[in-house]
Motif scaffolding. Structure first.
Motif, PDB file in Angstrom:
ATOM      1  N   UNK A  16       0.907  -1.457   0.211  1.00 42.23           N
ATOM      2  CA  UNK A  16       0.037   0.036  -0.207  1.00 42.23           C
ATOM      3  C   UNK A  16       0.281   1.447  -0.279  1.00 42.23           C
ATOM      4  N   UNK A  17       0.793   2.249  -0.866  1.00 39.93           N
ATOM      5  CA  UNK A  17       1.488   3.375  -0.831  1.00 39.93           C
ATOM      6  C   UNK A  17       0.281   4.961  -1.278  1.00 39.93           C
ATOM      7  N   UNK A  18       0.374   5.632   0.169  1.00 39.35           N
ATOM      8  CA  UNK A  18      -0.207   6.438  -0.099  1.00 39.35           C
ATOM      9  C   UNK A  18      -0.580   7.138  -1.328  1.00 39.35           C
ATOM     10  N   UNK A  19      -1.642   7.988  -1.976  1.00 37.39           N
ATOM     11  CA  UNK A  19      -1.910   8.552  -3.142  1.00 37.39           C
ATOM     12  C   UNK A  19      -2.541   9.758  -3.363  1.00 37.39           C
ATOM     13  N   UNK A  20      -1.650  11.323  -2.910  1.00 39.49           N
ATOM     14  CA  UNK A  20      -2.028  12.453  -1.897  1.00 39.49           C
ATOM     15  C   UNK A  20      -3.790  12.748  -2.794  1.00 39.49           C
ATOM     16  N   UNK A  21      -4.459  13.324  -2.013  1.00 35.92           N
ATOM     17  CA  UNK A  21      -5.414  13.804  -2.696  1.00 35.92           C
ATOM     18  C   UNK A  21      -5.976  14.866  -3.299  1.00 35.92           C
ATOM     19  N   UNK A  22      -5.018  15.672  -4.502  1.00 36.25           N
ATOM     20  CA  UNK A  22      -5.262  16.941  -5.111  1.00 36.25           C
ATOM     21  C   UNK A  22      -4.637  16.180  -6.084  1.00 36.25           C
ATOM     22  N   UNK A  23      -5.018  15.613  -7.040  1.00 35.55           N
ATOM     23  CA  UNK A  23      -3.994  15.685  -8.826  1.00 35.55           C
ATOM     24  C   UNK A  23      -3.548  17.052  -8.940  1.00 35.55           C
ATOM     25  N   UNK A  24      -4.048  18.351  -8.742  1.00 38.86           N
ATOM     26  CA  UNK A  24      -3.659  19.200  -9.416  1.00 38.86           C
ATOM     27  C   UNK A  24      -1.672  19.639  -9.269  1.00 38.86           C
ATOM     28  N   UNK A  25      -1.720  19.600  -8.226  1.00 42.26           N
ATOM     29  CA  UNK A  25      -0.444  19.653  -7.128  1.00 42.26           C
ATOM     30  C   UNK A  25       0.310  18.615  -7.216  1.00 42.26           C
ATOM     31  N   UNK A  26       0.446  17.851  -7.627  1.00 43.15           N
ATOM     32  CA  UNK A  26       0.871  16.608  -8.844  1.00 43.15           C
ATOM     33  C   UNK A  26       2.216  16.478 -10.294  1.00 43.15           C
ATOM     34  N   UNK A  27       3.117  16.673 -10.182  1.00 40.04           N
ATOM     35  CA  UNK A  27       3.962  16.334 -10.910  1.00 40.04           C
ATOM     36  C   UNK A  27       3.972  15.170 -12.055  1.00 40.04           C
ATOM     37  N   UNK A  28       3.768  13.881 -10.924  1.00 44.21           N
ATOM     38  CA  UNK A  28       3.419  12.426 -11.633  1.00 44.21           C
ATOM     39  C   UNK A  28       2.027  12.102 -11.649  1.00 44.21           C
ATOM     40  N   UNK A  29       1.754  11.395 -12.825  1.00 49.92           N
ATOM     41  CA  UNK A  29      -0.096  10.733 -12.722  1.00 49.92           C
ATOM     42  C   UNK A  29      -0.063  10.381 -11.268  1.00 49.92           C
ATOM     43  N   UNK A  30      -1.182  10.599 -10.754  1.00 48.61           N
ATOM     44  CA  UNK A  30      -1.239   9.783  -9.642  1.00 48.61           C
ATOM     45  C   UNK A  30      -1.237   8.288  -9.281  1.00 48.61           C
ATOM     46  N   UNK A  31      -0.993   7.465 -10.643  1.00 45.91           N
ATOM     47  CA  UNK A  31      -1.215   5.833 -10.499  1.00 45.91           C
ATOM     48  C   UNK A  31       0.857   6.066 -11.022  1.00 45.91           C
ATOM     49  N   UNK A  32       1.089   5.872 -10.370  1.00 42.89           N
ATOM     50  CA  UNK A  32       3.297   6.440 -10.842  1.00 42.89           C
ATOM     51  C   UNK A  32       3.702   6.382  -9.427  1.00 42.89           C
ATOM     52  N   UNK A  33       3.088   7.673  -8.816  1.00 37.98           N
ATOM     53  CA  UNK A  33       3.607   7.262  -6.637  1.00 37.98           C
ATOM     54  C   UNK A  33       3.782   5.767  -6.497  1.00 37.98           C
ATOM     55  N   UNK A  34       2.746   5.238  -6.600  1.00 40.52           N
ATOM     56  CA  UNK A  34       2.684   4.576  -5.689  1.00 40.52           C
ATOM     57  C   UNK A  34       3.996   2.499  -6.393  1.00 40.52           C
ATOM     58  N   UNK A  35       3.907   3.585  -7.970  1.00 41.13           N
ATOM     59  CA  UNK A  35       5.218   2.501  -8.550  1.00 41.13           C
ATOM     60  C   UNK A  35       6.320   2.567  -8.420  1.00 41.13           C
ATOM     61  N   UNK A  36       6.910   4.055  -7.998  1.00 45.16           N
ATOM     62  CA  UNK A  36       7.916   5.079  -8.558  1.00 45.16           C
ATOM     63  C   UNK A  36       8.677   4.338  -5.820  1.00 45.16           C
ATOM     64  N   UNK A  37       7.323   4.302  -5.082  1.00 46.11           N
ATOM     65  CA  UNK A  37       7.753   4.092  -3.782  1.00 46.11           C
ATOM     66  C   UNK A  37       8.429   2.966  -3.719  1.00 46.11           C
ATOM     67  N   UNK A  38       7.798   2.265  -4.759  1.00 43.76           N
ATOM     68  CA  UNK A  38       8.241   0.617  -5.380  1.00 43.76           C
ATOM     69  C   UNK A  38       9.897   0.702  -5.205  1.00 43.76           C
ATOM     70  N   UNK A  39      10.110   1.298  -6.148  1.00 44.85           N
ATOM     71  CA  UNK A  39      10.780   1.229  -7.264  1.00 44.85           C
ATOM     72  C   UNK A  39      12.800   1.820  -6.489  1.00 44.85           C
ATOM     73  N   UNK A  40      11.613   2.859  -5.793  1.00 50.20           N
ATOM     74  CA  UNK A  40      13.059   3.273  -4.658  1.00 50.20           C
ATOM     75  C   UNK A  40      13.346   2.623  -3.309  1.00 50.20           C
ATOM     76  N   UNK A  41      12.173   1.788  -3.064  1.00 47.67           N
ATOM     77  CA  UNK A  41      12.343   1.100  -1.895  1.00 47.67           C
ATOM     78  C   UNK A  41      12.203   2.060  -1.060  1.00 47.67           C
ATOM     79  N   UNK A  42      10.643   3.034  -0.683  1.00 45.93           N
ATOM     80  CA  UNK A  42      10.782   3.316   0.274  1.00 45.93           C
ATOM     81  C   UNK A  42       9.327   3.062   0.271  1.00 45.93           C
ATOM     82  N   UNK A  43       8.607   2.960   2.474  1.00 46.80           N
ATOM     83  CA  UNK A  43       8.256   2.949   2.635  1.00 46.80           C
ATOM     84  C   UNK A  43       7.089   3.846   2.652  1.00 46.80           C
TER      85      UNK A  43
END
Length: 128
Positions: A16-43
Protein backbone atom coordinates in the motif's frame (compact mmCIF):
# COMPACT_ATOMS: atom_id res chain seq x y z
CA UNK A 1 -7.61 20.91 12.12
CA UNK A 2 -7.18 20.35 8.40
CA UNK A 3 -7.89 16.87 7.18
CA UNK A 4 -5.46 15.26 4.78
CA UNK A 5 -7.28 13.03 2.32
CA UNK A 6 -5.08 10.00 1.84
CA UNK A 7 -6.44 7.00 0.07
CA UNK A 8 -4.24 3.96 0.23
CA UNK A 9 -4.23 2.35 -3.16
CA UNK A 10 -3.18 -1.29 -3.31
CA UNK A 11 -0.59 -2.09 -5.93
CA UNK A 12 -0.28 -5.36 -7.85
CA UNK A 13 2.33 -6.56 -5.38
CA UNK A 14 -0.03 -5.99 -2.46
CA UNK A 15 1.94 -3.08 -0.99
CA UNK A 16 0.00 0.00 0.00
CA UNK A 17 1.28 3.40 -0.96
CA UNK A 18 -0.32 6.77 -0.29
CA UNK A 19 -1.95 8.74 -3.05
CA UNK A 20 -2.35 12.43 -2.36
CA UNK A 21 -5.86 13.86 -2.58
CA UNK A 22 -5.10 16.84 -4.84
CA UNK A 23 -4.01 15.65 -8.29
CA UNK A 24 -3.50 19.24 -9.47
CA UNK A 25 -0.37 19.53 -7.34
CA UNK A 26 1.27 16.33 -8.55
CA UNK A 27 4.13 16.38 -11.02
CA UNK A 28 3.49 12.72 -11.83
CA UNK A 29 0.24 10.91 -12.60
CA UNK A 30 -1.28 9.58 -9.37
CA UNK A 31 -0.83 6.00 -10.57
CA UNK A 32 2.94 6.59 -10.77
CA UNK A 33 3.53 7.29 -7.06
CA UNK A 34 3.05 3.68 -5.90
CA UNK A 35 5.39 2.39 -8.61
CA UNK A 36 7.98 5.03 -7.67
CA UNK A 37 7.72 3.98 -4.04
CA UNK A 38 8.36 0.37 -4.95
CA UNK A 39 11.19 1.21 -7.35
CA UNK A 40 12.91 3.41 -4.76
CA UNK A 41 12.16 0.87 -2.01
CA UNK A 42 10.50 3.47 0.21
CA UNK A 43 7.86 2.92 2.87
CA UNK A 44 4.38 4.42 2.49
CA UNK A 45 5.22 7.11 5.09
CA UNK A 46 8.47 7.95 3.32
CA UNK A 47 6.50 8.37 0.10
CA UNK A 48 4.14 10.77 1.91
CA UNK A 49 7.18 12.83 2.88
CA UNK A 50 8.48 12.76 -0.72
CA UNK A 51 5.09 13.86 -2.02
CA UNK A 52 5.17 16.73 0.47
CA UNK A 53 8.53 17.77 -0.95
CA UNK A 54 7.07 17.73 -4.47
CA UNK A 55 4.24 19.96 -3.22
CA UNK A 56 6.91 22.38 -1.87
CA UNK A 57 5.77 21.93 1.72
CA UNK A 58 7.97 22.75 4.69
CA UNK A 59 8.66 20.25 7.49
CA UNK A 60 6.08 21.89 9.77
CA UNK A 61 3.36 21.70 7.13
CA UNK A 62 4.11 18.06 6.34
CA UNK A 63 4.12 17.25 10.06
CA UNK A 64 0.79 18.99 10.63
CA UNK A 65 -0.91 17.19 7.74
CA UNK A 66 0.43 13.78 8.76
CA UNK A 67 -0.24 14.29 12.46
CA UNK A 68 3.39 13.80 13.48
CA UNK A 69 6.00 16.13 14.97
CA UNK A 70 8.37 18.22 12.83
CA UNK A 71 11.23 16.33 14.52
CA UNK A 72 9.80 13.05 13.19
CA UNK A 73 9.55 14.56 9.70
CA UNK A 74 13.20 15.60 9.99
CA UNK A 75 14.07 12.02 10.95
CA UNK A 76 12.27 10.77 7.84
CA UNK A 77 14.22 13.26 5.73
CA UNK A 78 17.50 11.93 7.12
CA UNK A 79 16.40 8.35 6.33
CA UNK A 80 15.37 9.38 2.81
CA UNK A 81 18.68 11.13 2.21
CA UNK A 82 20.55 8.01 3.33
CA UNK A 83 18.39 5.57 1.35
CA UNK A 84 18.52 7.62 -1.85
CA UNK A 85 22.14 8.71 -1.36
CA UNK A 86 21.37 12.42 -1.53
CA UNK A 87 22.04 15.30 0.86
CA UNK A 88 19.37 17.92 0.13
CA UNK A 89 15.79 18.45 -1.02
CA UNK A 90 16.82 19.48 -4.55
CA UNK A 91 18.92 16.32 -4.86
CA UNK A 92 15.99 14.28 -3.54
CA UNK A 93 13.74 15.76 -6.22
CA UNK A 94 16.30 15.08 -8.95
CA UNK A 95 16.75 11.49 -7.71
CA UNK A 96 13.00 10.80 -7.75
CA UNK A 97 12.60 12.36 -11.20
CA UNK A 98 15.56 10.34 -12.49
CA UNK A 99 13.94 7.16 -11.17
CA UNK A 100 10.66 8.14 -12.85
CA UNK A 101 12.44 8.70 -16.16
CA UNK A 102 14.24 5.36 -15.89
CA UNK A 103 11.03 3.39 -15.35
CA UNK A 104 9.90 1.14 -18.17
CA UNK A 105 6.29 1.31 -19.37
CA UNK A 106 5.46 -1.63 -17.10
CA UNK A 107 6.58 0.40 -14.08
CA UNK A 108 9.71 -1.64 -13.36
CA UNK A 109 12.74 0.49 -12.72
CA UNK A 110 15.56 -0.20 -15.15
CA UNK A 111 17.93 0.33 -12.24
CA UNK A 112 16.38 -2.65 -10.40
CA UNK A 113 15.44 -4.79 -13.39
CA UNK A 114 17.61 -7.67 -14.50
CA UNK A 115 17.84 -9.66 -17.68
CA UNK A 116 16.15 -12.51 -15.79
CA UNK A 117 13.04 -10.39 -15.23
CA UNK A 118 10.49 -11.19 -17.99
CA UNK A 119 8.85 -7.74 -17.72
CA UNK A 120 12.18 -6.10 -18.31
CA UNK A 121 12.92 -8.30 -21.33
CA UNK A 122 9.56 -7.57 -22.91
CA UNK A 123 10.02 -3.84 -22.33
CA UNK A 124 13.43 -4.02 -24.03
CA UNK A 125 12.02 -5.94 -26.97
CA UNK A 126 9.36 -3.29 -27.60
CA UNK A 127 5.84 -3.83 -28.91
CA UNK A 128 5.22 -6.96 -30.89
Amino acid sequence: MAVWNVSLSPDKSGADFPVRGNPGLSLFPLSTWPRLGMALRLSPREMQIVQGVFEDRKEESIAYELGISPHTVNTYFQRLYTKLRVSSRPQLIVRVIAEYLSMTPSGVSRAHATSEDPTWQSAQAGPM
